[in-house]
Design a protein around this motif. Structure first.
Motif, PDB file in Angstrom:
ATOM      1  N   PHE A   1      43.188  29.877  24.473  1.00 50.34           N
ATOM      2  CA  PHE A   1      41.869  30.520  24.541  1.00 50.34           C
ATOM      3  C   PHE A   1      40.861  29.282  24.474  1.00 50.34           C
ATOM      4  O   PHE A   1      39.789  29.464  25.091  1.00 50.34           O
TER       5      PHE A   1
ATOM      6  N   MET B   1      40.435  28.232  27.825  1.00 49.02           N
ATOM      7  CA  MET B   1      39.726  29.054  28.765  1.00 49.02           C
ATOM      8  C   MET B   1      38.221  29.271  28.333  1.00 49.02           C
ATOM      9  O   MET B   1      37.565  29.935  29.011  1.00 49.02           O
TER      10      MET B   1
ATOM     11  N   LEU C   1      37.590  31.087  25.710  1.00 49.89           N
ATOM     12  CA  LEU C   1      37.382  32.389  25.223  1.00 49.89           C
ATOM     13  C   LEU C   1      37.662  32.582  23.734  1.00 49.89           C
ATOM     14  O   LEU C   1      38.366  33.600  23.308  1.00 49.89           O
ATOM     15  N   VAL C   2      37.299  31.684  22.945  1.00 52.03           N
ATOM     16  CA  VAL C   2      37.591  31.875  21.686  1.00 52.03           C
ATOM     17  C   VAL C   2      36.631  32.335  21.153  1.00 52.03           C
ATOM     18  O   VAL C   2      35.245  32.415  21.192  1.00 52.03           O
ATOM     19  N   ASP C   3      36.923  33.767  20.363  1.00 53.98           N
ATOM     20  CA  ASP C   3      35.987  34.627  19.915  1.00 53.98           C
ATOM     21  C   ASP C   3      35.166  34.199  18.423  1.00 53.98           C
ATOM     22  O   ASP C   3      35.828  33.354  17.502  1.00 53.98           O
TER      23      ASP C   3
ATOM     24  N   ASP D   1      28.492  28.325  29.070  1.00 54.48           N
ATOM     25  CA  ASP D   1      29.333  29.242  29.309  1.00 54.48           C
ATOM     26  C   ASP D   1      29.238  29.978  30.561  1.00 54.48           C
ATOM     27  O   ASP D   1      30.340  29.984  31.410  1.00 54.48           O
TER      28      ASP D   1
ATOM     29  N   ARG E   1      32.393  30.271  33.265  1.00 53.88           N
ATOM     30  CA  ARG E   1      32.926  31.593  33.799  1.00 53.88           C
ATOM     31  C   ARG E   1      33.440  31.323  35.053  1.00 53.88           C
ATOM     32  O   ARG E   1      34.243  31.998  35.727  1.00 53.88           O
TER      33      ARG E   1
ATOM     34  N   ARG F   1      36.976  30.180  34.834  1.00 57.99           N
ATOM     35  CA  ARG F   1      37.917  31.241  34.404  1.00 57.99           C
ATOM     36  C   ARG F   1      38.232  31.985  35.451  1.00 57.99           C
ATOM     37  O   ARG F   1      37.353  32.525  36.377  1.00 57.99           O
ATOM     38  N   GLY F   2      39.735  32.239  35.576  1.00 57.24           N
ATOM     39  CA  GLY F   2      39.931  33.279  36.857  1.00 57.24           C
ATOM     40  C   GLY F   2      40.074  32.758  38.063  1.00 57.24           C
ATOM     41  O   GLY F   2      40.640  33.058  39.070  1.00 57.24           O
TER      42      GLY F   2
ATOM     43  N   MET G   1      44.706  33.116  33.319  1.00 54.10           N
ATOM     44  CA  MET G   1      45.662  33.210  31.932  1.00 54.10           C
ATOM     45  C   MET G   1      46.224  34.558  32.171  1.00 54.10           C
ATOM     46  O   MET G   1      45.722  35.499  32.587  1.00 54.10           O
TER      47      MET G   1
ATOM     48  N   PHE H   1      48.580  37.134  29.681  1.00 53.87           N
ATOM     49  CA  PHE H   1      48.564  37.487  28.356  1.00 53.87           C
ATOM     50  C   PHE H   1      50.085  38.026  27.642  1.00 53.87           C
ATOM     51  O   PHE H   1      50.995  38.112  28.722  1.00 53.87           O
TER      52      PHE H   1
ATOM     53  N   THR I   1      46.953  44.792  28.645  1.00 51.66           N
ATOM     54  CA  THR I   1      45.841  43.643  29.314  1.00 51.66           C
ATOM     55  C   THR I   1      45.168  44.226  30.520  1.00 51.66           C
ATOM     56  O   THR I   1      44.218  43.805  30.905  1.00 51.66           O
TER      57      THR I   1
ATOM     58  N   ALA J   1      38.383  40.466  40.451  1.00 53.70           N
ATOM     59  CA  ALA J   1      38.711  39.251  40.330  1.00 53.70           C
ATOM     60  C   ALA J   1      38.298  38.104  41.359  1.00 53.70           C
ATOM     61  O   ALA J   1      38.145  37.176  41.201  1.00 53.70           O
TER      62      ALA J   1
ATOM     63  N   ALA K   1      34.305  38.048  41.899  1.00 58.94           N
ATOM     64  CA  ALA K   1      33.398  37.471  40.744  1.00 58.94           C
ATOM     65  C   ALA K   1      33.290  36.089  41.040  1.00 58.94           C
ATOM     66  O   ALA K   1      32.380  35.182  40.580  1.00 58.94           O
TER      67      ALA K   1
END
Lengths: 324, 329
Positions: B55, B58, B60-62, B84, B88, B91-92, B97, B99, B105, B119, B122
Motif C-alpha cells: 500500500f 501505491m 494508499l496507506v490509510d 496525492d 493518483r 495508480r492504476g 494492484m 487484492f 474487491t 479505470a 480515469a
C-alpha cells in the motif's frame, strides 16, 4: 415477478380484512357515538330514529358484514357527523397531507444525505461532531414543542412566516397545491420543516453509518487503486451502496408521515387528513376512522411495493433472487 | 531513465501508524528493488508489514498511517515526494494492484463494464466508448474469461471467486502497467485456479516486461513463481536473495523456521515443525532483534540492538548476527 405480484396482492387483502375487523371492533368498544350525536334534549323516539338511521340498532357482526359488502362496491360508509361518504371526506383532505409529507421527505433527503456523507467521511472533524449533536436534538426534541417554538420565533417574534393554514392554492391537474404560489410556499415551510426534523436526523445517521462502513471496504480501496478521483469513488461507488438502506427507511417514513402527520397538522392548523382523523376519533365517527386506517394500510402496501422495486434497481443481487 | 534503471527501487521505507497506544512501525527501514519483467516474492506471516509495504508503494496507506521516511523510486522518480493528485495518475495506470479477497474487491452494485471503463477513463479522458470497450474485451480475454463480450454486462455476484479475481487482474492489466503489486491474490482461491493464475502471472511478466511484486505467506507459491524473494518479519526484511538460494540455503533462523514448517512428502508421518512463540506486538517492539525471543540461536548481543544488514554473498542480504552460514539444511 408475476408470482411475486400475486402473492403480494393476496397478502395485502388478508391484512386489509384483519385490519378492518380490528378497527371496527375497537371503535365499537370505545363508546357509543349516539351520546355525542343526539342532543341531550332529544326524546326517546328521536333517539331511536337516529340509531336506526345510522344502522347502529343491528348487532355488531351484521354491521360489519354490511360494511364489508359495501366496501367491495367502493363505499366505506357514511360519516356519522358530516353525513357524507367517508372516503370522499378523506380524499378531499389528502392532497394537503401529501403535500407536506412529500415536502418533508424531500427536505430530509436533500439535507440528510449530504450532511450524513460529510459526517461519515470526516467523523472526527468539528463540523461532523456538530452535525451529529444537532441530529441528536432532532431525534429527541418532541415534534409538538419544536413546532410551537418555530411558531413563536418565526411567526410571532420575527413575523417572517405565517403560523397556520395553507395559504393560496392553485390547481395542478385538478388537485389544489400550495407550493406553486408564494403565499402557499411560505405557509408550507414551517410545517414541512417541523415534520422533516426527525427524518433529517434519521437520514443523517443512516448515511453516516453507511458511509463509515463502506469506506473501509476493499472495493473502495480497489477503486482508489485504479486511480479514480475521490469524487468518483464517493459519489458513484460508495453512494450507490449506501442508498439501499436509506431508501428503505425513507420509504417507510413517507408512509408514516402521510398517515400520522397528526401532531404537525394540528399545531399549524394544516387542513390535512391527520386533523380529520383526530376530530373523528373524538366524535367516535367510526366510518371515517375505519376508512382512514384502511387507506393508510393500502398506502403502506403500495409504498412497500415501490421500495421493493427500487431495491432491485439499486442492488443487482436482489434482481436475480426474485427471478429464481 | 535508462535501460538499467530498475522499475521500482524502495529505499529505507518507513511507514508508521501513529495510534493512541503508540507508534506502530508497520514498515521499518525496508529496501528492495524490482527490475523489468522480474517477479519479487514478498513473504511473511500476518502482521509482518508486507501488505502495508504494498500500500505504501501505491500511496494508499490509510490514516493514522503514513510514510515517515525513505524513498520510492519508480522508473527513477520519487513517488514519496509526489502530491496525492499526481500519485493518483500513476495508480492504476503505471502501478496496478490486485487484492486478496476477490469477493470484496469489485463493487457489488456496478456492472463489470462500468468498473473497467472508469479505470481507463480515469487516466485518459479522450478514449471513446468503442475504444474503451474493445480494450476491456481484450483484457478479459487475456486473463482467460470466456465470452468476454457478454460478461462485461454482468454484475460481480454473477461470477465465481476465481472469475472475479480474473476480472480484478484484467482491470489491473487494462492500462498496461509497468508494475503490478499482487497482495495474496490466490489465497482465497482453490488450488487449481491458483495454479492457473500463477501461470498467467508468470507469462505476463515474461512477455510484457511487467514487474511483479507477489505478496504472500505461502512459500510454495513463491517457490515456483518468483525470481527473488524478500522475507519480512515485524516490519523489516530479514532475508533477501534469489529464490533458489534462499529456499535451499536459508541463513536467517526465521526463514529456516518458515521453510521447516512447510508440509512436504518426505516429512509424512512426522509432526510439522512450528516456530515457537508468536509474532511480537508492533507497538512495543523490544530493543534488538525482533525475532530473538523465538530464535534458537539468540545470544546476549541479539538483545542489544537491531542487527544491521549484512551481505554474505552477491545478491544476498540478511539481518542477523548469528546466521546459518556454510551448513546446509
Amino acid at each position: 415477478m408475476t408470482v411475486f405480484l400475486i402473492r403480494r396482492f393476496s397478502q395485502s387483502l388478508a391484512v386489509l380484512l384483519v385490519m378492518s375487523l380490528l378497527v371496527f371492533v375497537g371503535v365499537y368498544a370505545i363508546g357509543d357515538p349516539v351520546e355525542l350525536l343526539v342532543s341531550a334534549e332529544a326524546d326517546q323516539f328521536e333517539r331511536a330514529r337516529v340509531i336506526a338511521d345510522l344502522g347502529l340498532d343491528k348487532p355488531l357482526w351484521e354491521q360489519y358484514g354490511y360494511f364489508l359488502l359495501q366496501s367491495f362496491k367502493g363505499d366505506l360508509g357514511t360519516s356519522f357527523v358530516f353525513n357524507q361518504p367517508a372516503l370522499l371526506l378523506i380524499l378531499e383532505r389528502m392532497p394537503a397531507t401529501l403535500e407536506i409529507a412529500f415536502a418533508a421527505v424531500i427536505l430530509s433527503i436533500v439535507i440528510g444525505i449530504p450532511l450524513g456523507m460529510i459526517a461519515g467521511l470526516r467523523p472526527h472533524a468539528w463540523y461532523s461532531r456538530t452535525i451529529m449533536s444537532v441530529s441528536i436534538l432532532g431525534f429527541s426534541l418532541p415534534t409538538f414543542w419544536v413546532g410551537l417554538m418555530m411558531i413563536m420565533v418565526f411567526a410571532v417574534i420575527l413575523g417572517w412566516l405565517p403560523a397556520s393554514g395553507r395559504g393560496d392554492t392553485v390547481d395542478l391537474f385538478g388537485v389544489p397545491v400550495s407550493f406553486l404560489t408564494w403565499d402557499g410556499l411560505t405557509h408550507l415551510l414551517l410545517p414541512a420543516v417541523n415534520l422533516a426534523l426527525f427524518k433529517v436526523s434519521l437520514v443523517i445517521r443512516l448515511t453516516r453509518a453507511g458511509m463509515r462502513e463502506n469506506m473501509l471496504m476493499d472495493y473502495v480501496k480497489f477503486a482508489y487503486a485504479k486511480g479514480l478521483s475521490h469524487a468518483r469513488v464517493i459519489f458513484v461507488h460508495v453512494l450507490k451502496n449506501i442508498l439501499v438502506p436509506v431508501v428503505t427507511v425513507v420509504g417507510l417514513e413517507l408512509g408514516n408521515v402521510i398517515a400520522f402527520a397528526v401532531v404537525t397538522e394540528s399545531i399549524f392548523a394544516w387542513p390535512g387528513m391527520g386533523k380529520l382523523l383526530i376530530d373523528s376519533i373524538y366524535r367516535l365517527d367510526r366510518p371515517i376512522v375505519v376508512a382512514y386506517l384502511l387507506i393508510t394500510v393500502v398506502m403502506f402496501i403500495v409504498i412497500n411495493f415501490i421500495v421493493d422495486v427500487l431495491y432491485s434497481v439499486l442492488d443487482p443481487r436482489v434482481r436475480l433472487e426474485s427471478k429464481s | 531513465m535508462n535501460a538499467n534503471t530498475p522499475t521500482l527501487e524502495v529505499r529505507n521505507l518507513k511507514t508508521h501508524f501513529h495510534t493512541k497506544a503508540g507508534v506502530v512501525k508497520a514498515v521499518d527501514d525496508v529496501s528492495f528493488t524490482v527490475g523489468r519483467g522480474e517477479v519479487l516474492g514478498l513473504v511473511g506471516e500476518s502482521g509482518s508489514g508486507k501488505t502495508v509495504t504494498g500500500f505504501s508503494v501505491m500511496g494508499l496507506v490509510d490514516p493514522p498511517g503514513r510514510i515517515v521516511d525513505g524513498s520510492i523510486l519508480f522508473n527513477g522518480s520519487d513517488l514519496a515526494k509526489l502530491p496525492d493528485s499526481q500519485w493518483r495518475h500513476i495508480r492504476g495506470s503505471k502501478i496496478a494492484m490486485i487484492f486478496q479477497d476477490p469477493m470484496m474487491t469489485l463493487n457489488p452494485v456496478l456492472r463489470i463494464d462500468t468498473q473497467m471503463v472508469e479505470a481507463i477513463r480515469a487516466h485518459d479522458k479522450n478514449v471513446n466508448r468503442e475504444e474503451a470497450h474493445r480494450r476491456c474485451v481484450e483484457s478479459l480475454g487475456q486473463v482467460g474469461i470466456p465470452s468476454p463480450e457478454e460478461r462485461l454486462k454482468a454484475y460481480p455476484h454473477q461470477f465465481s471467486g476465481g472469475m472475479r479475481q480474473r476480472v480484478a487482474i484484467a482491470i489491473a492489466l487494462l492500462n498496461k502497467p509497468d508494475l503490478i503489486i499482487a497482495d495474496e491474490p490466490t489465497t482465497a482461491l482453490d488450488v487449481t485456479i491458483q495454479a492457473q493464475i500463477l501461470y498467467e502471472a508468470q507469462k505476463l511478466a515474461r512477455e510484457t516486461g511487467t514487474a511483479l511484486i507477489w505478496i504472500t505467506h505461502d512459500l510454495t507459491v513463491v517457490a515456483g513463481l518468483a525470481d527473488r524473494i524478500c522475507v519480512m518479519y515485524a516490519g523489516r526484511i530479514v532475508e533477501e536473495g534469489k529464490v533458489e538460494e534462499v529456499l535451499d540455503q536459508p541463513m536467517h533462523p526465521y526463514t529456516r523456521g518458515l521453510i521447516g514448517s512447510v508440509p512436504s512428502r518426505n516429512k509424512r508421518g512426522t509432526a510439522l515443525y512450528q516456530i515457537p512463540g508468536m509474532t511480537p506486538s508492533l507497538i512495543r517492539l523490544p530493543k534488538g532483534c525482533a525475532f530473538r525471543d523465538r530464535c534458537q540461536r539468540a545470544q546476549e548481543e541479539c538483545a542489544a540492538e537491531a542487527p544491521a544488514i549484512s551481505y554474505p554473498a552477491p545478491g544476498r542480504a540478511i539481518r542477523c548476527i548469528y546466521p546459518y552460514v556454510g551448513d546446509s539444511r
